[in-house]
Design an enzyme around this catalytic site. Sequence first.
Site, PDB file in Angstrom:
ATOM      1  N   LYS A  61       0.556  -1.312   0.207  1.00 21.22           N
ATOM      2  CA  LYS A  61       0.183  -0.221  -0.048  1.00 21.22           C
ATOM      3  C   LYS A  61       0.801   1.459   0.116  1.00 21.22           C
ATOM      4  CE  LYS A  61      -4.441  -2.221   0.967  1.00 21.22           C
ATOM      5  NZ  LYS A  61      -5.568  -1.871   2.030  1.00 21.22           N
ATOM      6  N   ARG A 116      -3.912  -9.975   4.468  1.00 25.94           N
ATOM      7  CA  ARG A 116      -4.324 -10.093   3.226  1.00 25.94           C
ATOM      8  C   ARG A 116      -3.567  -9.412   2.079  1.00 25.94           C
ATOM      9  NH1 ARG A 116      -6.051  -7.177  -0.926  1.00 25.94           N
ATOM     10  NH2 ARG A 116      -8.155  -6.876  -2.519  1.00 25.94           N
TER      11      ARG A 116
HETATM   12  N1  HH2 Z   1      -7.222  -3.209   0.087  1.00 19.13           N
HETATM   13  C1  HH2 Z   1      -7.843  -3.251  -1.057  1.00 19.13           C
HETATM   14  C2  HH2 Z   1      -8.421  -4.301  -1.584  1.00 19.13           C
HETATM   15  N2  HH2 Z   1      -9.606  -4.598  -0.845  1.00 19.13           N
HETATM   16  N3  HH2 Z   1      -9.945  -5.398   1.297  1.00 19.13           N
HETATM   17  C3  HH2 Z   1     -10.010  -5.355   2.504  1.00 19.13           C
HETATM   18  N4  HH2 Z   1     -10.879  -6.650   3.089  1.00 19.13           N
HETATM   19  N5  HH2 Z   1      -9.303  -4.708   3.316  1.00 19.13           N
HETATM   20  C4  HH2 Z   1      -8.109  -4.665   2.327  1.00 19.13           C
HETATM   21  O1  HH2 Z   1      -7.150  -3.575   2.808  1.00 19.13           O
HETATM   22  C5  HH2 Z   1      -8.052  -4.273   0.557  1.00 19.13           C
HETATM   23  C6  HH2 Z   1      -9.520  -5.026   0.832  1.00 19.13           C
HETATM   24  C7  HH2 Z   1      -6.543  -3.264  -2.009  1.00 19.13           C
HETATM   25  O2  HH2 Z   1      -5.786  -3.240  -2.012  1.00 19.13           O
HETATM   26  P1  HH2 Z   1      -5.341  -4.800  -4.079  1.00 19.13           P
HETATM   27  O3  HH2 Z   1      -7.338  -5.509  -3.749  1.00 19.13           O
HETATM   28  O4  HH2 Z   1      -4.214  -5.645  -4.340  1.00 19.13           O
HETATM   29  O5  HH2 Z   1      -6.146  -2.715  -5.179  1.00 19.13           O
HETATM   30  P2  HH2 Z   1      -7.112  -3.053  -5.968  1.00 19.13           P
HETATM   31  O6  HH2 Z   1      -7.852  -2.520  -4.734  1.00 19.13           O
HETATM   32  O7  HH2 Z   1      -7.011  -1.140  -6.392  1.00 19.13           O
HETATM   33  O8  HH2 Z   1      -7.891  -3.950  -6.192  1.00 19.13           O
END
Ligand code: HH2
Length: 259
Positions: free
Chosen positions: A203, A237
């Site tokens: 992040k 995660r």
């Molecule tokens: N962070 C992201 C997405 N979903 N869900 C939970 N429960 N907690 C988190 O911290 C969280 C989440 C963001 O990460 P990522 O899926 O890699 O990125 P993007 O939202 O750009 O797809």
Amino acid sequence: MGVVNVTPDSFSDGGRYFDPEAAVAHARALVEQGADIVDVGAESSRPGARGVSADEELSRVAPVLEGLRDFAVPVSVDTAKPEVMRAALAAGASMINDITALTAPGALAAVAPSGAGICLMHMQGEPRTMQKEPSYRDVVAEVAAFLEERVAAAELAGIARERIVVDPGFGFGKTVAHNFELLRNLERIAALGLPVLAGWSRKSTLGAITGRAADDRLAASLAAALLAVERGARIVRVHDVAATRDALKVLAALDGKTS
Ligand code: HH2
């Protein structure tokens, strides 16, 4: 929990697993690396992201769920839309991961009858604008109170506590200082009495303190994952499952667990 982003625009791996076959292969690889859950998401929630329609999100998720039928580990679907939740659960998902904590109209009712797990996450604002000016009087107290209220709403809707996981939502409407205040006090979120999920992987807060780009934040992500688990997180995660597994083994060895 290993991340499978079936998106063209996720902040760290957008486009790499947009093809359903690539996404399914990636999910399998994450399990081989030691993931206990895979989290399939088809809508980026990165700061500034614009949402996609339910139809578009479903057309991305459905073939991946089809490819993961009878999968070795539980499949979670990262969505805020009741239509997508219902379809995902019908297609065999074991868990819904909702960054909006089932606040969309109809979301509680979409999940309640299924028996599936649910992750309720805190976010201030919405992805398009959430990093503009996050502000709290007391971030830890406000996040804990929000999660407590959403757990109560879920229980009232018929979702048993045993099905619920809570997440303070690192990076979702929070400054670097807010994220670290939450990490420092994660035990207060764990004190809600439910498993805590922590998402620090790659992040931008880690970019802010290391000066590194998203694909160069592995070391910082491992450090954050360990600090979160030490402070009570039960699920992390992550994008980098194999490395996180190794890091967690070091922590487990401290408690005398060496297998
Ligand atoms: N962070 C992201 C997405 N979903 N869900 C939970 N429960 N907690 C988190 O911290 C969280 C989440 C963001 O990460 P990522 O899926 O890699 O990125 P993007 O939202 O750009 O797809």
